[in-house]
Design an enzyme around this catalytic site. Structure first.
Site, PDB file in Angstrom:
ATOM      1  N   SER A  95      54.495  58.868  80.280  1.00 36.19           N
ATOM      2  CA  SER A  95      55.637  57.978  80.507  1.00 36.19           C
ATOM      3  C   SER A  95      56.577  57.941  79.311  1.00 36.19           C
ATOM      4  O   SER A  95      57.795  58.100  79.455  1.00 36.19           O
ATOM      5  CB  SER A  95      55.126  56.565  80.810  1.00 36.19           C
ATOM      6  OG  SER A  95      54.311  56.569  81.971  1.00 36.19           O
ATOM      7  N   GLY A  96      56.045  57.721  78.114  1.00 33.50           N
ATOM      8  CA  GLY A  96      56.887  57.610  76.934  1.00 33.50           C
ATOM      9  C   GLY A  96      57.547  58.914  76.559  1.00 33.50           C
ATOM     10  O   GLY A  96      58.743  58.954  76.239  1.00 33.50           O
TER      11      GLY A  96
ATOM     12  N   THR B 123      48.667  59.627  81.766  1.00 32.51           N
ATOM     13  CA  THR B 123      47.568  58.815  82.290  1.00 32.51           C
ATOM     14  C   THR B 123      48.003  57.966  83.465  1.00 32.51           C
ATOM     15  O   THR B 123      47.338  57.914  84.500  1.00 32.51           O
ATOM     16  CB  THR B 123      47.010  57.911  81.172  1.00 32.51           C
ATOM     17  OG1 THR B 123      46.430  58.724  80.148  1.00 32.51           O
ATOM     18  CG2 THR B 123      45.946  56.972  81.724  1.00 32.51           C
ATOM     19  N   CYS B 124      49.134  57.292  83.334  1.00 28.75           N
ATOM     20  CA  CYS B 124      49.557  56.331  84.360  1.00 28.75           C
ATOM     21  C   CYS B 124      49.660  56.967  85.735  1.00 28.75           C
ATOM     22  O   CYS B 124      49.137  56.447  86.715  1.00 28.75           O
ATOM     23  CB  CYS B 124      50.893  55.707  83.959  1.00 28.75           C
ATOM     24  SG  CYS B 124      51.515  54.523  85.168  1.00 28.75           S
TER      25      CYS B 124
ATOM     26  N   CYS C 197      47.462  53.792  86.178  1.00 32.07           N
ATOM     27  CA  CYS C 197      48.089  52.739  86.982  1.00 32.07           C
ATOM     28  C   CYS C 197      48.306  53.096  88.447  1.00 32.07           C
ATOM     29  O   CYS C 197      47.960  52.324  89.343  1.00 32.07           O
ATOM     30  CB  CYS C 197      49.445  52.364  86.387  1.00 32.07           C
ATOM     31  SG  CYS C 197      49.668  52.674  84.646  1.00 32.07           S
TER      32      CYS C 197
ATOM     33  N   LYS D 261      45.057  53.993  90.546  1.00 27.91           N
ATOM     34  CA  LYS D 261      44.243  52.767  90.569  1.00 27.91           C
ATOM     35  C   LYS D 261      44.814  51.755  91.546  1.00 27.91           C
ATOM     36  O   LYS D 261      44.080  51.136  92.326  1.00 27.91           O
ATOM     37  CB  LYS D 261      44.190  52.171  89.167  1.00 27.91           C
ATOM     38  CG  LYS D 261      43.481  50.821  89.082  1.00 27.91           C
ATOM     39  CD  LYS D 261      43.759  50.168  87.740  1.00 27.91           C
ATOM     40  CE  LYS D 261      45.229  49.854  87.572  1.00 27.91           C
ATOM     41  NZ  LYS D 261      45.555  49.318  86.228  1.00 27.91           N
TER      42      LYS D 261
ATOM     43  N   TYR E 185      58.230  64.362  88.422  1.00 27.56           N
ATOM     44  CA  TYR E 185      58.350  64.384  86.962  1.00 27.56           C
ATOM     45  C   TYR E 185      58.866  65.737  86.487  1.00 27.56           C
ATOM     46  O   TYR E 185      59.687  65.816  85.563  1.00 27.56           O
ATOM     47  CB  TYR E 185      57.005  64.055  86.312  1.00 27.56           C
ATOM     48  CG  TYR E 185      56.831  62.587  86.028  1.00 27.56           C
ATOM     49  CD1 TYR E 185      56.980  62.084  84.747  1.00 27.56           C
ATOM     50  CD2 TYR E 185      56.539  61.690  87.055  1.00 27.56           C
ATOM     51  CE1 TYR E 185      56.843  60.725  84.483  1.00 27.56           C
ATOM     52  CE2 TYR E 185      56.394  60.340  86.815  1.00 27.56           C
ATOM     53  CZ  TYR E 185      56.544  59.858  85.514  1.00 27.56           C
ATOM     54  OH  TYR E 185      56.420  58.522  85.270  1.00 27.56           O
TER      55      TYR E 185
ATOM     56  N   TYR F  50      40.377  44.997  81.241  1.00 30.14           N
ATOM     57  CA  TYR F  50      40.995  44.989  82.571  1.00 30.14           C
ATOM     58  C   TYR F  50      40.595  46.199  83.412  1.00 30.14           C
ATOM     59  O   TYR F  50      40.480  46.098  84.631  1.00 30.14           O
ATOM     60  CB  TYR F  50      42.517  44.849  82.463  1.00 30.14           C
ATOM     61  CG  TYR F  50      43.249  46.063  81.940  1.00 30.14           C
ATOM     62  CD1 TYR F  50      43.752  47.014  82.816  1.00 30.14           C
ATOM     63  CD2 TYR F  50      43.446  46.254  80.579  1.00 30.14           C
ATOM     64  CE1 TYR F  50      44.430  48.131  82.358  1.00 30.14           C
ATOM     65  CE2 TYR F  50      44.120  47.369  80.103  1.00 30.14           C
ATOM     66  CZ  TYR F  50      44.607  48.301  80.986  1.00 30.14           C
ATOM     67  OH  TYR F  50      45.268  49.403  80.528  1.00 30.14           O
ATOM     68  N   ILE F  51      40.367  47.358  82.776  1.00 30.24           N
ATOM     69  CA  ILE F  51      39.978  48.541  83.554  1.00 30.24           C
ATOM     70  C   ILE F  51      38.623  48.315  84.212  1.00 30.24           C
ATOM     71  O   ILE F  51      38.423  48.630  85.393  1.00 30.24           O
ATOM     72  CB  ILE F  51      39.960  49.790  82.659  1.00 30.24           C
ATOM     73  CG1 ILE F  51      41.364  50.098  82.146  1.00 30.24           C
ATOM     74  CG2 ILE F  51      39.414  50.995  83.423  1.00 30.24           C
ATOM     75  CD1 ILE F  51      41.432  51.254  81.168  1.00 30.24           C
TER      76      ILE F  51
ATOM     77  N   GLU G  86      39.004  45.747  87.064  1.00 26.40           N
ATOM     78  CA  GLU G  86      39.702  46.319  88.222  1.00 26.40           C
ATOM     79  C   GLU G  86      38.804  47.256  89.015  1.00 26.40           C
ATOM     80  O   GLU G  86      38.734  47.173  90.251  1.00 26.40           O
ATOM     81  CB  GLU G  86      40.951  47.061  87.741  1.00 26.40           C
ATOM     82  CG  GLU G  86      42.047  46.130  87.249  1.00 26.40           C
ATOM     83  CD  GLU G  86      43.204  46.861  86.601  1.00 26.40           C
ATOM     84  OE1 GLU G  86      44.311  46.300  86.583  1.00 26.40           O
ATOM     85  OE2 GLU G  86      43.004  47.992  86.106  1.00 26.40           O
TER      86      GLU G  86
ATOM     87  N   ASP H 104      50.363  55.093  73.456  1.00 24.21           N
ATOM     88  CA  ASP H 104      48.978  54.736  73.165  1.00 24.21           C
ATOM     89  C   ASP H 104      48.476  55.295  71.839  1.00 24.21           C
ATOM     90  O   ASP H 104      47.538  54.755  71.257  1.00 24.21           O
ATOM     91  CB  ASP H 104      48.065  55.227  74.292  1.00 24.21           C
ATOM     92  CG  ASP H 104      48.270  54.452  75.585  1.00 24.21           C
ATOM     93  OD1 ASP H 104      49.117  53.539  75.598  1.00 24.21           O
ATOM     94  OD2 ASP H 104      47.599  54.759  76.581  1.00 24.21           O
TER      95      ASP H 104
ATOM     96  N   THR I   3      52.237  51.051  80.140  1.00 22.59           N
ATOM     97  CA  THR I   3      53.266  52.025  80.505  1.00 22.59           C
ATOM     98  C   THR I   3      54.684  51.546  80.222  1.00 22.59           C
ATOM     99  O   THR I   3      55.481  52.285  79.628  1.00 22.59           O
ATOM    100  CB  THR I   3      53.113  52.406  81.988  1.00 22.59           C
ATOM    101  OG1 THR I   3      51.870  53.084  82.164  1.00 22.59           O
ATOM    102  CG2 THR I   3      54.237  53.313  82.444  1.00 22.59           C
TER     103      THR I   3
ATOM    104  N   ALA J  97      49.591  42.584  84.294  1.00 23.33           N
ATOM    105  CA  ALA J  97      48.771  42.199  85.448  1.00 23.33           C
ATOM    106  C   ALA J  97      47.427  42.896  85.380  1.00 23.33           C
ATOM    107  O   ALA J  97      47.301  43.976  84.799  1.00 23.33           O
ATOM    108  CB  ALA J  97      49.477  42.558  86.761  1.00 23.33           C
TER     109      ALA J  97
ATOM    110  N   HIS K 133      60.151  27.771 100.141  1.00 22.04           N
ATOM    111  CA  HIS K 133      59.073  27.116 100.890  1.00 22.04           C
ATOM    112  C   HIS K 133      58.920  27.737 102.286  1.00 22.04           C
ATOM    113  O   HIS K 133      59.904  28.069 102.928  1.00 22.04           O
ATOM    114  CB  HIS K 133      59.401  25.623 101.030  1.00 22.04           C
ATOM    115  CG  HIS K 133      58.324  24.841 101.701  1.00 22.04           C
ATOM    116  ND1 HIS K 133      57.141  24.516 101.072  1.00 22.04           N
ATOM    117  CD2 HIS K 133      58.248  24.337 102.955  1.00 22.04           C
ATOM    118  CE1 HIS K 133      56.388  23.835 101.911  1.00 22.04           C
ATOM    119  NE2 HIS K 133      57.043  23.709 103.066  1.00 22.04           N
TER     120      HIS K 133
ATOM    121  N   GLU L 264      56.244  28.865  94.764  1.00 22.24           N
ATOM    122  CA  GLU L 264      56.975  27.622  94.510  1.00 22.24           C
ATOM    123  C   GLU L 264      56.157  26.639  93.685  1.00 22.24           C
ATOM    124  O   GLU L 264      56.713  25.708  93.082  1.00 22.24           O
ATOM    125  CB  GLU L 264      57.402  26.970  95.829  1.00 22.24           C
ATOM    126  CG  GLU L 264      56.264  26.414  96.660  1.00 22.24           C
ATOM    127  CD  GLU L 264      56.747  25.702  97.929  1.00 22.24           C
ATOM    128  OE1 GLU L 264      57.738  24.948  97.848  1.00 22.24           O
ATOM    129  OE2 GLU L 264      56.141  25.918  98.995  1.00 22.24           O
TER     130      GLU L 264
END
Length: 459
Positions: A14-15, A41-42, A47, A50, A98, A176-177, A180, A302, A310, A341, A436, A441
């Site tokens: 990504s970078g 990786t992403c 990401c 996954k 890409y 988190y990995i 998940e 990274d 990412t 997240a 609503h 909300e």
């Protein structure tokens, strides 16, 4: 001196891709070298695939909850090879995108392993290339600790290419990995246990989020074992695995998956031929402009070990391209209030300071918190509850942090991140009308502080 390229990027994640594309767009002569897969990786083992697996795991809930809304479904059946084949096809499509992004931007794409010869030279497939500046964006790689039998375990890269869904799986780790993938395997029907050597997973997240997620994952039948670590792994005669824990217990599994951290991918990169230095954790040392101790060599993502996400790598790549080739548009990357997240089941969304961080920083805080059963579940047998939490500075009324555990947490928190970036106060939240009926909300209807302000002095 005349160079072959103005910028030579090592790594098409990504970078690296972002830096290369925009540098080329600013008129620079740019090359990108990639030895594995376009998108990093992403796109390939992170990401994107996954999230596709998370979507797949969530259908078990959807089928179960449909009954409460009058739907009668035939018996459902899950096929892991179908999911993986479809996932692979999508990743191949993204690889092509890409490739087109780079080529259509005027970037020279070199597919092979690039090795630094000196501060301005790179070798790839026996050919030498010179560049005024070199950008290292090679990303990270999963790490499995050196325990007896480690060769029988898999990492997150391999998990995406399992031929069959394991019947019994041990997921090792507390980040988190790990959380998940434990959710994914559990949701798809595998007998899943999550082992973590600490007292509670997701270190660094808000304490209420960690505890709430622990409760919700337990409701789903995930076997969570804290203060547990594997001492050795042995393969049994029938092909299954036995994990012997440090406390002497033995657990049986068909697959043992480690998600215990990642290391910077610097293998055979030739750093020893340059003045580039590493920090005490093995990451490339850079200044606030991503420049290494070798002035012509930069590094992002990274490999520098700052915030390994990412969108952060994308922002760093953009910053490098602008500073070098479009300085009038250069802006430093702001590492404050980065939303993130955890795509567990249920998911976590968070932005800003945790309650613990706010108190440690000396803020006098007001805490607003709500736990409720989402409207969608009121006609079902599900007992899942959503958590929403605001951390507010009692003196300035500024919202310091927003945290959520529940459906679409990431989608909801993304919008709140804009508010925090803009410096929104709790009064602004209160004056904002809610949509609503939605779960979101709740963030603008929280009125009563959960706890009275306490001032925690700086240590």
């Amino acid at each position: 001196m005349t160079y072959d390229f103005d910028l030579f990027v090592i790594g098409a994640g990504s970078g690296g891709v972002r830096a290369a594309r925009f540098a080329a767009g600013y008129g620079a002569r740019v090359a990108v070298a990639e030895s594995r897969y376009l998108g990093g990786t992403c796109v390939n083992v992170g990401c994107v695939p996954k999230k596709l697996l998370v979507y797949g795991a969530h259908f078990a809930d959807d089928f179960e909850q449909a009954r409460g809304f009058g739907w009668t479904l035939a018996e459902s059946r899950f096929d892991w090879p179908t999911l993986i084949a479809n996932k692979n096809r999508e990743i191949e499509r993204l690889n092509g995108i890409y490739r087109n992004l780079l080529v259509n931007s005027g970037v020279t794409l070199l597919e092979g392993h690039a090795r630094l010869l000196d501060a301005h030279s790179v070798e790839l497939d026996g050919k030498r290339y010179s560049a005024e500046r070199i950008l290292i964006a090679t990303g990270g790689w999963p790490h499995i600790p050196a325990i007896p039998g480690r060769e029988h375990a898999i990492d997150s890269n391999q998990a995406f290419y399992l031929e069959q869904l394991p019947r019994r799986i041990l997921v090792v780790g507390g980040g988190y990995i790990a959380v998940e993938f434990a959710s994914i395997f559990n949701g798809l029907g595998a007998e899943t246990a999550l082992l973590y050597r600490g007292d509670m997973f997701l270190r660094g997240f808000d304490g209420a989020v960690r505890k709430h997620l622990h409760e919700e994952l337990g409701k789903r039948g995930l076997d969570i074992q804290f203060n547990s670590d594997i001492a050795r792994i042995d393969k049994q005669a029938d092909g299954s695995l036995q994990a012997t824990l440090k406390d002497g217990r033995a657990l049986q599994a068909d697959c043992i998956f480690y998600a215990t951290g990642r290391r910077p991918m610097l293998d055979n990169l030739g750093l020893e031929n340059t003045g580039v230095t590493l920090d005490d954790k093995g990451y490339i040392e850079v200044d606030d402009q991503y420049q290494t101790k070798a002035p012509s060599i930069l590094a992002i993502g990274d490999v520098i070990g700052r915030v390994q996400l990412t969108p952060v790598a994308l922002a760093e790549g953009m910053a490098v391209a602008r500073r070098l080739f479009k300085p009038e548009e250069y802006r430093k990357v702001d590492y404050r209030n980065i939303p993130t997240a955890v795509f567990s089941l249920p998911s976590v969304g968070t932005v800003g300071l945790t309650e613990e961080q706010a108190r440690e920083a000396g803020h006098k805080v007001r805490i607003f918190e709500s736990r409720f059963r989402p409207m969608k579940l009121t006609l079902t047998e599900s007992s899942e509850r959503t958590l929403m939490k605001l951390v507010v500075d009692a003196d300035s009324d500024r919202v310091l942090g927003c945290h959520m555990v529940g459906p679409e947490a990431g989608e909801i928190v993304q919008g709140l991140a804009v508010a925090l970036k803009a410096g929104a106060t709790k009064q602004v939240f209160d004056d904002t009308l809610g949509v609503h009926p939605t779960a979101a909300e709740e963030f603008v209807t929280l009125r009563t502080p959960l706890r009275t302000p306490l001032h925690t002095p700086l240590n």
